[in-house]
Structures are given as C-alpha cells and as structure tokens.
Design a protein around this motif. Structure first.
Motif, PDB file in Angstrom:
ATOM      1  N   LEU A 173      47.614  33.503  42.108  1.00 51.15           N
ATOM      2  CA  LEU A 173      47.847  34.943  42.006  1.00 51.15           C
ATOM      3  C   LEU A 173      47.097  35.542  40.822  1.00 51.15           C
ATOM      4  CD1 LEU A 173      51.690  35.020  42.752  1.00 51.15           C
ATOM      5  CD2 LEU A 173      49.855  35.806  44.253  1.00 51.15           C
ATOM      6  N   ALA A 174      47.084  34.820  39.696  1.00 50.54           N
ATOM      7  CA  ALA A 174      46.371  35.321  38.515  1.00 50.54           C
ATOM      8  C   ALA A 174      44.874  35.439  38.782  1.00 50.54           C
ATOM      9  CB  ALA A 174      46.631  34.396  37.325  1.00 50.54           C
ATOM     10  N   TYR A 175      44.299  34.447  39.478  1.00 57.52           N
ATOM     11  CA  TYR A 175      42.863  34.501  39.741  1.00 57.52           C
ATOM     12  C   TYR A 175      42.508  35.680  40.638  1.00 57.52           C
ATOM     13  CZ  TYR A 175      38.177  33.280  41.208  1.00 57.52           C
ATOM     14  OH  TYR A 175      36.818  33.330  41.471  1.00 57.52           O
ATOM     15  N   TRP A 176      43.254  35.886  41.699  1.00 60.04           N
ATOM     16  CA  TRP A 176      42.898  36.970  42.614  1.00 60.04           C
ATOM     17  C   TRP A 176      43.214  38.332  42.023  1.00 60.04           C
ATOM     18  CZ3 TRP A 176      39.484  35.995  46.021  1.00 60.04           C
ATOM     19  CH2 TRP A 176      39.397  34.729  46.593  1.00 60.04           C
ATOM     20  N   PHE A 177      44.206  38.429  41.141  1.00 60.60           N
ATOM     21  CA  PHE A 177      44.428  39.699  40.449  1.00 60.60           C
ATOM     22  C   PHE A 177      43.297  39.999  39.469  1.00 60.60           C
ATOM     23  CE2 PHE A 177      49.037  39.733  41.629  1.00 60.60           C
ATOM     24  CZ  PHE A 177      49.072  41.045  42.095  1.00 60.60           C
ATOM     25  N   HIS A 178      42.701  38.955  38.895  1.00 58.04           N
ATOM     26  CA  HIS A 178      41.609  39.201  37.947  1.00 58.04           C
ATOM     27  C   HIS A 178      40.370  39.749  38.661  1.00 58.04           C
ATOM     28  CE1 HIS A 178      38.529  36.157  38.783  1.00 58.04           C
ATOM     29  NE2 HIS A 178      37.904  36.564  37.707  1.00 58.04           N
ATOM     30  N   GLY A 179      40.339  39.665  39.997  1.00 57.10           N
ATOM     31  CA  GLY A 179      39.200  40.213  40.732  1.00 57.10           C
ATOM     32  C   GLY A 179      39.106  41.721  40.650  1.00 57.10           C
ATOM     33  N   PHE A 180      40.219  42.415  40.433  1.00 50.96           N
ATOM     34  CA  PHE A 180      40.190  43.878  40.355  1.00 50.96           C
ATOM     35  C   PHE A 180      39.428  44.368  39.116  1.00 50.96           C
ATOM     36  CE2 PHE A 180      44.062  43.234  43.005  1.00 50.96           C
ATOM     37  CZ  PHE A 180      43.583  43.858  44.156  1.00 50.96           C
ATOM     38  N   PRO A 181      39.743  43.904  37.893  1.00 49.25           N
ATOM     39  CA  PRO A 181      38.916  44.342  36.752  1.00 49.25           C
ATOM     40  C   PRO A 181      37.490  43.810  36.805  1.00 49.25           C
ATOM     41  CG  PRO A 181      40.526  42.700  36.041  1.00 49.25           C
ATOM     42  CD  PRO A 181      40.899  43.089  37.426  1.00 49.25           C
ATOM     43  N   GLU A 182      37.267  42.676  37.477  1.00 46.27           N
ATOM     44  CA  GLU A 182      35.910  42.146  37.567  1.00 46.27           C
ATOM     45  C   GLU A 182      34.995  43.044  38.399  1.00 46.27           C
ATOM     46  OE1 GLU A 182      34.360  39.817  36.067  1.00 46.27           O
ATOM     47  OE2 GLU A 182      36.064  38.968  34.993  1.00 46.27           O
ATOM     48  N   LEU A 183      35.560  43.840  39.279  1.00 47.04           N
ATOM     49  CA  LEU A 183      34.741  44.809  40.017  1.00 47.04           C
ATOM     50  C   LEU A 183      34.076  45.796  39.064  1.00 47.04           C
ATOM     51  CD1 LEU A 183      37.093  45.620  43.042  1.00 47.04           C
ATOM     52  CD2 LEU A 183      35.140  44.071  43.007  1.00 47.04           C
ATOM     53  N   TYR A 184      34.762  46.108  37.974  1.00 46.53           N
ATOM     54  CA  TYR A 184      34.190  46.996  36.955  1.00 46.53           C
ATOM     55  C   TYR A 184      33.279  46.229  35.997  1.00 46.53           C
ATOM     56  CZ  TYR A 184      34.026  49.857  32.727  1.00 46.53           C
ATOM     57  OH  TYR A 184      33.607  50.545  31.622  1.00 46.53           O
ATOM     58  N   PHE A 185      33.709  45.053  35.577  1.00 44.51           N
ATOM     59  CA  PHE A 185      32.927  44.300  34.604  1.00 44.51           C
ATOM     60  C   PHE A 185      31.590  43.828  35.184  1.00 44.51           C
ATOM     61  CE2 PHE A 185      37.250  42.974  32.730  1.00 44.51           C
ATOM     62  CZ  PHE A 185      37.271  44.101  31.935  1.00 44.51           C
ATOM     63  N   GLN A 186      31.560  43.500  36.486  1.00 41.39           N
ATOM     64  CA  GLN A 186      30.346  42.976  37.111  1.00 41.39           C
ATOM     65  C   GLN A 186      29.465  44.072  37.715  1.00 41.39           C
ATOM     66  OE1 GLN A 186      29.424  39.790  36.866  1.00 41.39           O
ATOM     67  NE2 GLN A 186      31.286  39.412  35.670  1.00 41.39           N
TER      68      GLN A 186
END
Length: 371
Positions: A173-186
């Motif tokens: 769950l933590a990994y897939w939730f981290h995908g949301f801010p990564e859309l901005y960071f990447q």
C-alpha cells in the motif's frame, strides 16, 4: 542522506525546480523527524505508531502451556500512519535508484528523452516487482500455503495475520500510494496522468480489498502471479530499448501475459466460486466484521477479479493492435520511399545512357577548313 542532483544552476529556494531536484532530501528530513521522536519520552509513543506495526494481539503459539504465545495482527486506523511513513521510505528508495542507477545507465547508453522516460518507468517497476515476487514467494512457503491450498480461502483464526503478512501488505500500500507524488516529481506528461492514475488506483483497490476482507493468502498468491507477468513485461521492454533485435521477446511475452491472466482468473473462480462455501443470505454483521463467507461478498470479489483481468487483457490487445498498425504504416511508407528513389535512379541512368550513346554514335562534327 544526500540525494541532490548536481547541476550548474541553483534554483530559488522552494521554487518548482528546487522541489523537484531536492524532494528526496526533504522527504528524508520528514522521515528523520519521526525517527528522532523515538529519543524523547513525550514523542516516543507517537513515533512508534508510524514506525512499527500496530493492532497486535497475543495468541497461544501451540498446544500446551509451555508453548508460550505469539503476536498476530489485525487492521485498524493506526495502519494509515504506518503506511504514510513507509510511503516516505518508498520515495527515498525511488530517488536513490533513479539517481545512482537509471540516470547513469541513460547517460552511458545516450538515450533520447522518450527512451529515458520509458527506462525510468520500466526500471523502477522491475525492481519493485522482483523484490515483491521473491518476498511474496517466501511468505507463501513459510506459511505452508503451497502445501495446504485451503489457506487460500480459509482466514486465520479470529481474523488475524502474521507479522510478515501484514508488513507485506503495508509495504504494498505504501509503494502504490507513493506513486501519486511521483507523478509530480517525475514530470509526467498531462496526457499520461489519467492512465497512471487508473493503473495506481486499480492496484490500491485490489490490495486494500484483500487486506480488509482478510483474503491475505489469496491476495498474496494473485499478487505474485501478477507481479511475475509484469516483471517479464518490463524486462522485455528494457531489452527492446537497448537493442531492437529483441522484438521476438516482446511477442513471446504477450503469450506469457495471456497465460498469466488465465491462471489468475482460474484461481479466483475456483477459490471464490467453489471453496468459499457458506451462508447464501446477506448478513450485515458478518460483512462488517470482514467475513467474506456471504453471497454478496463472494460476488463482489469474483466480479472485481474478473473485471480487472478483462480490462488488462483488453488494454494489451489495443496496444498490440495500435503498434501493429503503426508498424504496417511505417513499412508501407518505407516501401514507397524505396520505390520512388529506385525510379529516380533508373531515370537518371537511362538519361545518362542516352547521353553517352549520343557521344559514341554521333561524335561532334568538325568544321571543314576553308581553302
């Protein structure tokens, strides 16, 4: 932990570029804030909620009084804090892999921006899928799930799970939730964001569903199968990016992909449709306590599993058809170009042949000298 990329320009503090370049350092500071909270008595209890698994319950380890007891876990509201902390850890690991592995590979291979973005996505997911497959397989073996398949549909006593099982789901769950801010960071393109949101949302929906309904072993087995197929997909993509001669490997992966979906579908139908036998009437108390042994819960789990498999398979078919159309049009345009260039060369050759024949057959006339 310094993960800042070295650059010639120093953007203004708290600007858009500053956050993108230093987001890993900022997240590391937030994570260290929770770790340092363990050093003080007043904040230790709050920090423990973020760092360790909560909602544990001691149960007898086995038969006999000398066997002692062990701690099993169930889910609760405090799990959100633990998921948040390990989401920060996932962001830091993501940035580490990006800077020290993928960026160096991209510079050495001299990829274009499009290929570099595909390398970043496939590289990050390949690492995650590989670790999750190995970790999940070890849990299945250690909990004797492969030797006793009834654990797939039989929940743990009193709806409890082991430490490694709960930690696996918290990490997922933590990994897939981290995908949301990564859309901005990447710096993901706007046209690619909806597809990424659907991809992340589907994973969160099914992982959280298996976690909340205590279908831990079934969800773990389906995740391992799914991650293994996705791992092969991204590995084939990485080989194809490095050299286009590996096109046959991509075609072979399509067969493995469809086979993996069929196996997932069969396991879901057999487990949910046949072995979750129980009451056929709706019971509100059972549903609220996490009992999936009711008709509505079985229909929901089975329909969700079937729908995701159909959606993923349909997406694969559309992508393959789109690539086939693009390749066919590209080949047709290349054939037309070759024909046009060959016609132009043949015309030039005939024209040159006529000129030379005129030169040989009819040499230029000499002027007669006047006597």
């Amino acid at each position: 932990m310094g993960l800042r990329k070295k650059g010639s320009k120093n953007p203004p503090v708290l600007s858009h570029e500053f956050i993108l370049q230093n987001h890993a350092d900022m997240v590391s500071c937030v994570g260290m804030f929770f770790v340092l909270g363990l050093m003080f008595e007043g904040t230790a209890e709050v920090s423990i909620v973020f760092l360790t698994l909560q909602h544990g319950a001691p149960v007898p380890a086995g038969e006999g009084a000398a066997a002692g007891s062990r701690t099993l876990y169930h889910y609760g509201v405090k799990d959100l804090a633990t998921v948040f902390f390990y989401m920060l850890v996932a962001i830091i690991v993501h940035a580490t892999i990006q800077e020290y592995v993928l960026d160096k590979i991209g510079k050495r291979m001299q990829f274009t921006k499009a290929r570099q973005s595909k390398l970043n996505e496939s590289g990050q997911l390949s690492v995650f899928y590989a670790v999750s497959c190995v970790w999940g397989s070890c849990i299945l073996v250690s909990e004797n799930c492969l030797a006793d398949p009834t654990l797939l549909w039989r929940a743990h006593p009193h709806h409890l799970m082991t430490f490694q099982m709960k930690f696996f789901y918290i990490s997922q769950l933590a990994y897939w939730f981290h995908g949301f801010p990564e859309l901005y960071f990447q710096k993901i393109k706007k046209q690619d964001i909806p597809g990424q949101l659907i991809y992340i949302g589907l994973h969160l929906f099914h992982i959280s569903g298996a976690y909340l309904l205590y279908l831990n072993h079934l969800g773990l087995l389906l995740l391992v199968l799914h991650y293994f197929v996705e791992l092969l997909s991204h590995l084939c993509g990485l080989f194809y990016f490095s050299d286009e001669k590996y096109q046959k490997g991509v075609s072979l992966w399509a067969l493995v992909f469809i086979s993996g979906r069929l196996v997932t579908l069969i396991v879901s139908i057999v487990t949910v449709g046949f072995h979750l036998a129980g009451s056929q009437t709706w019971n509100t108390t059972d549903a609220l306590t996490g009992n999936v042994n009711v008709l509505a819960a079985k229909i929901a789990v089975l329909s969700s599993s079937c729908s995701i498999q159909v959606y993923v398979t349909w997406t694969l078919i559309t992508v393959r058809v789109q690539r086939w159309v693009e390749d066919s049009t590209l080949q047709a345009s290349n054939v037309k170009k070759k024909r046009s260039t060959s016609k132009g060369k043949s015309r030039k050759r005939t024209e040159n042949g006529m000129d030379t024949s005129n030169r040989v057959d009819s040499p230029p006339k000499r002027k007669e000298k006047s006597l």
